[in-house]
Design an enzyme around this catalytic site. Structure first.
Site, PDB file in Angstrom:
ATOM      1  N   LYS A  47      70.271  54.082 -26.500  1.00 26.44           N
ATOM      2  CA  LYS A  47      71.636  54.523 -26.230  1.00 26.44           C
ATOM      3  C   LYS A  47      72.069  55.313 -27.500  1.00 26.44           C
ATOM      4  O   LYS A  47      72.612  56.490 -27.260  1.00 26.44           O
ATOM      5  CB  LYS A  47      72.242  53.448 -26.149  1.00 26.44           C
ATOM      6  CG  LYS A  47      72.445  52.461 -24.907  1.00 26.44           C
ATOM      7  CD  LYS A  47      73.431  51.422 -24.946  1.00 26.44           C
ATOM      8  CE  LYS A  47      73.762  50.677 -25.887  1.00 26.44           C
ATOM      9  NZ  LYS A  47      72.788  49.560 -26.248  1.00 26.44           N
ATOM     10  N   ARG A 165      61.822  51.039 -34.568  1.00 27.03           N
ATOM     11  CA  ARG A 165      62.961  51.997 -34.847  1.00 27.03           C
ATOM     12  C   ARG A 165      63.347  52.187 -36.374  1.00 27.03           C
ATOM     13  O   ARG A 165      63.295  51.415 -37.228  1.00 27.03           O
ATOM     14  CB  ARG A 165      64.155  51.177 -34.055  1.00 27.03           C
ATOM     15  CG  ARG A 165      65.738  52.250 -34.126  1.00 27.03           C
ATOM     16  CD  ARG A 165      66.389  51.909 -33.032  1.00 27.03           C
ATOM     17  NE  ARG A 165      67.023  50.630 -33.068  1.00 27.03           N
ATOM     18  CZ  ARG A 165      68.174  50.197 -32.452  1.00 27.03           C
ATOM     19  NH1 ARG A 165      68.395  50.965 -31.359  1.00 27.03           N
ATOM     20  NH2 ARG A 165      68.624  49.095 -32.512  1.00 27.03           N
ATOM     21  N   ARG A 198      66.892  48.452 -39.663  1.00 23.23           N
ATOM     22  CA  ARG A 198      68.053  47.581 -39.698  1.00 23.23           C
ATOM     23  C   ARG A 198      67.759  46.074 -39.641  1.00 23.23           C
ATOM     24  O   ARG A 198      66.648  45.721 -39.121  1.00 23.23           O
ATOM     25  CB  ARG A 198      68.668  47.935 -38.362  1.00 23.23           C
ATOM     26  CG  ARG A 198      69.424  49.019 -38.257  1.00 23.23           C
ATOM     27  CD  ARG A 198      69.983  49.360 -36.998  1.00 23.23           C
ATOM     28  NE  ARG A 198      70.286  48.479 -35.968  1.00 23.23           N
ATOM     29  CZ  ARG A 198      70.967  48.841 -34.990  1.00 23.23           C
ATOM     30  NH1 ARG A 198      71.169  50.034 -34.350  1.00 23.23           N
ATOM     31  NH2 ARG A 198      71.336  47.832 -34.079  1.00 23.23           N
TER      32      ARG A 198
HETATM   33  P1  AMP Z   1      74.315  47.952 -32.080  1.00 22.12           P
HETATM   34  O1  AMP Z   1      73.986  49.043 -33.216  1.00 22.12           O
HETATM   35  O2  AMP Z   1      75.331  48.470 -30.903  1.00 22.12           O
HETATM   36  O3  AMP Z   1      73.236  47.486 -31.717  1.00 22.12           O
HETATM   37  O4  AMP Z   1      75.437  46.709 -32.875  1.00 22.12           O
HETATM   38  C1  AMP Z   1      74.533  45.882 -33.955  1.00 22.12           C
HETATM   39  C2  AMP Z   1      75.345  44.646 -33.939  1.00 22.12           C
HETATM   40  O5  AMP Z   1      76.736  44.851 -34.166  1.00 22.12           O
HETATM   41  C3  AMP Z   1      75.231  43.741 -32.590  1.00 22.12           C
HETATM   42  O6  AMP Z   1      74.254  43.125 -32.505  1.00 22.12           O
HETATM   43  C4  AMP Z   1      76.296  42.844 -32.756  1.00 22.12           C
HETATM   44  O7  AMP Z   1      76.171  42.082 -33.770  1.00 22.12           O
HETATM   45  C5  AMP Z   1      77.522  43.870 -33.539  1.00 22.12           C
HETATM   46  N1  AMP Z   1      78.316  44.503 -32.387  1.00 22.12           N
HETATM   47  C6  AMP Z   1      78.228  45.856 -32.207  1.00 22.12           C
HETATM   48  N2  AMP Z   1      79.058  46.094 -31.386  1.00 22.12           N
HETATM   49  C7  AMP Z   1      79.709  44.885 -30.934  1.00 22.12           C
HETATM   50  C8  AMP Z   1      80.547  44.582 -29.599  1.00 22.12           C
HETATM   51  N3  AMP Z   1      81.072  45.336 -29.010  1.00 22.12           N
HETATM   52  N4  AMP Z   1      80.833  43.351 -29.419  1.00 22.12           N
HETATM   53  C9  AMP Z   1      80.301  42.175 -30.210  1.00 22.12           C
HETATM   54  N5  AMP Z   1      79.320  42.609 -31.322  1.00 22.12           N
HETATM   55  C10 AMP Z   1      79.277  43.828 -31.459  1.00 22.12           C
END
Ligand code: AMP
Length: 260
Positions: A47, A165, A198
């Protein structure tokens, strides 16, 4: 509309007191033509990469909630509030941050959703509660989503993708050691920032994240399908191929919307 660079996400990454440079287009003039997208899909499905490519083509800003949490965790970006510090604990374990914290953070950034340049939401909403809150806010602002793109990929492939990644420390661009390698190893093609893995892309966190996706985020597919907004895209092939399929689907969706 000119593509917006990473710098223009200042208001999203650092909060409402930060100003985007250059100033984004006026909301009123672009209310009908701006793209307002939500990207769905399990973590690792690509994404973030698609959001970057869509940003380059459509000009709409890439608004990732994960990037905001990561920026809050990086001392050079801003001083995290107690709620943000709490959120970072969830993030490091791969668990979802509580809805109330996520919503507080997004609600503070309503101006980014109102922005005349449009938006590409990546990683938000992630639960039904968040999707309902977003719907309410957009209704209040008299804004409508253009489409919700759901990227689909088998879990076995997702695990391989997440492990390889790498993310740019500075501009947050996403690479992959084999599928999308940078031109110079360990450095970002765009801004020469350092690439890092990450914390939540480590194996123990990946499992927790995929479980959280199944439980909390997968139900959003039905939520947006019922509202006639869902576009399904198989996330197989190169990022450019997936992007071209996405663009074709989005253009025909927009043509249908304009005709109706
Ligand atoms: P991402 O980069 O979108 O994979 O987000 C990394 C981490 O941030 C996720 O694994 C969650 O711990 C937290 N996170 C990001 N967006 C959300 C959301 N909309 N709701 C809950 N946790 C979130």
């Amino acid at each position: 509309m000119s593509p917006q660079s990473e710098k223009d996400r200042a208001a999203w990454l650092r909060g409402p007191s930060a100003q985007c440079e250059p100033a984004p287009p006026n909301g009123a003039t672009d209310a009908l033509t701006a793209w307002r997208l939500v990207l769905l899909g399990a973590p690792g499905v690509g994404k973030g990469t698609q959001a970057d490519l869509l940003n380059e083509r459509l000009g709409a800003c890439h608004l990732s909630t994960g990037d905001v949490f990561r920026a809050a965790g990086s001392p050079s970006d801003c001083e995290p509030s107690p709620a943000m510090r709490d959120a970072l604990g969830y993030m490091r374990r791969g668990a979802l941050v509580p809805d109330a914290t996520v919503w507080e953070m997004v609600r503070e950034r309503t101006a980014c959703l109102r922005c005349g340049g449009g938006f590409i939401l990546d990683g938000f909403p992630r639960t039904l509660v968040q999707a309902e809150s977003l719907q309410q806010l957009l209704d209040n602002e008299k804004l409508a989503l253009t489409a919700v793109v759901n990227y689909e990929l088998p879990f076995s492939e997702i695990v391989a993708r997440l492990g390889g990644r790498r993310t740019c420390e500075k501009c947050k661009a996403v690479f992959h050691v084999t599928e999308r390698p940078p031109k110079v190893e360990g450095r970002c093609d765009r801004c020469d920032g350092k690439l890092f893995q990450r914390e939540d892309d480590r194996p123990e966190s990946i499992k927790v994240r995929l479980e959280a996706y199944e439980r909390s985020t997968a139900p959003l597919i039905e939520f947006y399908k019922k509202r006639g907004l869902l576009l399904r895209v198989a996330a197989q092939g190169s990022p450019d191929e997936i992007f071209e399929i996405t663009m074709t689907d989005l253009k025909s969706r927009r043509a249908q919307q304009l005709a109706s």
